[in-house]
Design a protein around this motif. Structure first.
Motif, PDB file in Angstrom:
ATOM      1  N   GLU B  50       7.401 -40.990 -64.538  1.00  0.00           N
ATOM      2  CA  GLU B  50       7.688 -39.624 -64.942  1.00  0.00           C
ATOM      3  C   GLU B  50       8.930 -39.556 -65.518  1.00  0.00           C
ATOM      4  O   GLU B  50      10.194 -39.962 -65.743  1.00  0.00           O
ATOM      5  N   ILE B  52      12.025 -36.770 -66.669  1.00  0.00           N
ATOM      6  CA  ILE B  52      12.232 -35.340 -65.233  1.00  0.00           C
ATOM      7  C   ILE B  52      13.751 -35.470 -66.641  1.00  0.00           C
ATOM      8  O   ILE B  52      14.166 -35.861 -66.220  1.00  0.00           O
ATOM      9  N   GLU B 220      13.587 -30.562 -73.907  1.00  0.00           N
ATOM     10  CA  GLU B 220      11.869 -30.218 -74.488  1.00  0.00           C
ATOM     11  C   GLU B 220      10.698 -30.654 -74.560  1.00  0.00           C
ATOM     12  O   GLU B 220      10.148 -31.577 -75.109  1.00  0.00           O
ATOM     13  N   CYS B 223      10.537 -34.319 -71.441  1.00  0.00           N
ATOM     14  CA  CYS B 223      10.015 -34.086 -70.345  1.00  0.00           C
ATOM     15  C   CYS B 223       9.409 -32.383 -70.124  1.00  0.00           C
ATOM     16  O   CYS B 223       9.238 -32.066 -70.694  1.00  0.00           O
ATOM     17  N   LYS B 224       8.435 -33.551 -69.274  1.00  0.00           N
ATOM     18  CA  LYS B 224       6.979 -32.419 -69.466  1.00  0.00           C
ATOM     19  C   LYS B 224       7.113 -31.595 -68.126  1.00  0.00           C
ATOM     20  O   LYS B 224       7.182 -30.636 -67.987  1.00  0.00           O
ATOM     21  N   ARG B 225       8.386 -32.232 -67.080  1.00  0.00           N
ATOM     22  CA  ARG B 225       8.683 -31.131 -65.971  1.00  0.00           C
ATOM     23  C   ARG B 225      10.047 -31.482 -66.014  1.00  0.00           C
ATOM     24  O   ARG B 225      10.894 -32.377 -66.181  1.00  0.00           O
ATOM     25  N   GLY B 238      10.189 -27.363 -62.603  1.00  0.00           N
ATOM     26  CA  GLY B 238       8.235 -27.213 -63.475  1.00  0.00           C
ATOM     27  C   GLY B 238       8.651 -27.309 -64.795  1.00  0.00           C
ATOM     28  O   GLY B 238       9.283 -27.800 -65.638  1.00  0.00           O
ATOM     29  N   ASP B 239       6.800 -27.223 -65.567  1.00  0.00           N
ATOM     30  CA  ASP B 239       6.983 -27.103 -67.072  1.00  0.00           C
ATOM     31  C   ASP B 239       7.812 -26.113 -67.300  1.00  0.00           C
ATOM     32  O   ASP B 239       7.684 -25.227 -66.941  1.00  0.00           O
ATOM     33  N   LEU B 240       9.054 -26.224 -68.399  1.00  0.00           N
ATOM     34  CA  LEU B 240      10.223 -25.816 -69.191  1.00  0.00           C
ATOM     35  C   LEU B 240       9.592 -24.619 -69.731  1.00  0.00           C
ATOM     36  O   LEU B 240       9.973 -23.571 -69.597  1.00  0.00           O
ATOM     37  N   HIS B 241       8.185 -25.385 -70.359  1.00  0.00           N
ATOM     38  CA  HIS B 241       7.440 -23.739 -71.568  1.00  0.00           C
ATOM     39  C   HIS B 241       7.246 -22.709 -70.246  1.00  0.00           C
ATOM     40  O   HIS B 241       6.865 -21.664 -70.512  1.00  0.00           O
ATOM     41  N   ARG B 242       7.012 -22.467 -68.653  1.00  0.00           N
ATOM     42  CA  ARG B 242       6.635 -21.321 -67.973  1.00  0.00           C
ATOM     43  C   ARG B 242       8.034 -21.247 -67.413  1.00  0.00           C
ATOM     44  O   ARG B 242       8.113 -20.101 -66.377  1.00  0.00           O
TER      45      ARG B 242
END
Lengths: 270, 330
Positions: B50, B52, B220, B223-225, B238-242
């Protein structure tokens, strides 16, 4: 056991690289490097003039002739080179490393942290001048005293020199370890550093009780007195036993203090 | 899981000194010991491979967390297992498998060319000659610093130095890499190059990368998380875009107009965030986007129209503000 030997070999090879890197780093500044060598050569001549001083003054201390005194002084000068060039430079840096959080990266390396933090730098100038001057004095004194050149005398003398190196490393590192708790220990270090000069003459110039304190309580006299005492055949059995035990006791104390100190290491905010 | 953290906390003791010599003298005799909780009861897990990101303002506890996970600091309480080891026990087998790069701390010898420090690391990490040569060739090629290996470190630019620091940290091909502000102070091109490299390295080697950064773009892009940390506590994971999902769900409408309009004209459709000449930005409730868009297109002289999410930075800023407000009320 095999692992221990492997680790010792690895640390020895890394130490060679530390020495090499330190010398190369000094050589990067050509003018400074050559200037330092010239200055240290001048010091070398000054230190060698001690030989003249000893013989001209013709003093005798508790039965020690000028030749024997020269053996003591030569040993002191050589070990001063080892202390200043190999240990002191790192120990002075240690308190800043602790204060500024510069142990961070060292702590993540798969080698002994104590080894890396306290033996990483070597100052060739400081080391070589004193060691050469000291060795010359010892050789002159050795010849004039007619001490036999045998495996036992030379090996024993060098063995005691090695033990002295361990004792001086431990003894002068201990006050620096306090930096883990106190952050700045320059005052304590300066006081303990000044103890080094207690060795510039044979310990026989002191009264008996000072001698015993300097051997058994704060074993500063062990460092430069024991090797020549052995060579002169003036080593009492109690001192002999103490010389063999003391380095191990001090190493154990330093290891324990270091480990405890390292637990208190708080790094520094970045 | 390659990293498991449970209720990890770290406090530091400190003291305050008021202005002036008088207070310095007073301080010689009495100091009031204060304790700062840098990290408070954080728990999270990170899977192998991962990438992160740790985000947070200055003093949030990002670096302290990284220092505990890499064994530099002992925690005050809590537990952590990294690669199956307790990091602060500092076992050799653990140290052989990870690397840490700190943007503000160097491991290269300042007065020597980088290749001397790299060789030293080869010996420290017991890397075979062949593996060393191939890793060195690969990393210098990827980071485009082959010609700089023989240049004194102090003569390198900040970006070049950071690339060398990365190579020094990766020469033993670690499974886990901690990166603390690796792009700090770098120009945009160097930042981009390092980001591309990290992405490639993560994909090729399946190495786990834990990254802290002030730069949103770092996290951004890579990292996915993300774990967002503030005042020593995790405020989002969690997902940064959320991040924006946590809030009252707004959308941004960007307009390019053919004629000038007034602030009042725009305010009828939503909150006016910007109005400069023929360009305007509105913030509208997510649930009414459709209706408001239709009305804008019908009533305003629009020549270009865009609907976007609220920028992640703003969501995070709101997150911090909400937390701080919570603390102020508590």
């Amino acid at each position: 056991m095999r692992n221990l030997l492997r680790e010792l070999k690895k640390h020895f090879l890394i130490y060679i690289l530390f020495v090499k890197n330190s010398i190369m780093a000094q050589m990067e500044y050509r003018f400074n490097f050559i200037g330092n060598l010239a200055m240290e050569s001048g010091y070398l001549l000054v230190k060698l003039s001690y030989v003249m001083v000893v013989y001209r003054s013709n003093v005798t201390i508790n039965g020690l002739t000028p030749d024997a005194i020269l053996l003591f002084i030569g040993t002191f000068v050589a070990l001063t080179g080892v202390y200043a060039g190999m240990f002191m430079i790192n120990m002075y840096g240690l308190r800043n490393k602790i204060k500024d959080g510069d142990l961070d990266i060292i702590l993540t390396k798969p080698v002994s942290v104590q080894f890396m933090a306290t033996l990483r730098q070597v100052d060739l100038g400081l080391f070589s001048v004193d060691v050469i001057a000291g060795a010359v004095m010892v050789i002159i004194a050795w010849n004039r005293l007619g001490i036999p050149v045998t495996f036992l005398t030379i090996g024993g003398y060098l063995g005691f020199i090695a033990l002295s190196c361990v004792v001086s490393y431990c003894l002068f590192l201990l006050p620096q370890i306090l930096s883990f708790w106190l952050m700045n220990t320059s005052a304590i270090a300066e006081i303990t550093d000044s103890f080094w000069d207690f060795n510039n003459m044979p310990m026989d110039i002191y009264t008996n009780w000072i001698k015993q304190i300097g051997v058994f309580v704060l074993p500063i006299f062990v460092i430069t007195n024991f090797p020549p005492m052995f060579a002169l055949g003036k080593m009492p059995p109690a001192y002999m036993a103490w010389a063999l035990v003391l380095p191990f006791i001090l190493l154990a104390v330093v290891r324990a203090a270091w480990s405890k100190g390292l637990r208190s290491y708080s790094s520094a905010s970045s | 899981m390659i990293i498991q953290v449970e209720h990890l906390s770290k406090s530091f003791d400190y003291y305050k000194k008021e202005l002036g010599l008088k207070n310095s003298i007073k301080n010689l005799f009495h100091r009031e010991k204060l304790t700062k909780a840098a990290v408070r009861e954080i728990s999270f897990e990170i899977a192998e491979g991962e990438m992160i990101g740790f985000l947070g303002p200055n003093g949030a506890g990002k670096t302290t967390t990284l220092k505990m996970l890499s064994g530099i600091l002992h925690p005050t309480s809590g537990q952590a297992h990294v690669l199956g080891y307790v990091p602060w026990e500092r076992k050799k087998a653990f140290k052989m498998q990870f690397a840490i790069v700190m943007g503000q701390k160097a491991q290269l010898w300042w007065d020597l060319p980088a290749n001397e420090s790299l060789y030293l690391n080869k010996c420290i990490y017991e890397v075979e000659d062949k593996a060393y040569q191939s890793t060195l060739a690969e990393l210098t090629e990827l980071l485009d610093v082959k010609d700089l290996l023989n240049v004194q470190v102090r003569r390198l630019s900040l970006g070049e130095r950071m690339k060398m620091e990365l190579i020094a940290a990766l020469i033993h091909r670690p499974k886990l890499i901690f990166l603390d502000e690796p792009t700090i102070g770098l120009d945009i091109l160097s930042q981009k190059k390092i980001r591309e490299f990290l992405k490639y390295y993560n994909q090729q080697r399946h190495a786990t990368i834990v990254l802290t950064s002030h730069y949103m773009a770092d996290v951004e892009n890579l990292c996915k998380r993300a774990i967002i940390i503030n005042q020593g506590q995790i405020v989002f994971e969690g997902d940064l875009h959320r991040v924006n999902d946590l809030f009252a769900q707004s959308k941004i409408i960007k307009l390019q107009l053919s004629n000038t309009v007034t602030h009042a004209d725009l305010a009828a459709f939503g909150e006016v965030r910007e109005l400069t000449g023929l360009n305007a930005t509105l913030q509208v409730p997510r649930t009414q986007v459709k209706e408001i868009s239709k009305a804008i297109l019908d009533q305003l002289p629009v020549i270009d129209f865009n609907i976007e999410d609220v920028p992640v930075e703003e969501g995070i800023a709101l997150l911090f503000q909400r937390r701080e407000a919570g603390h102020a009320l508590a």
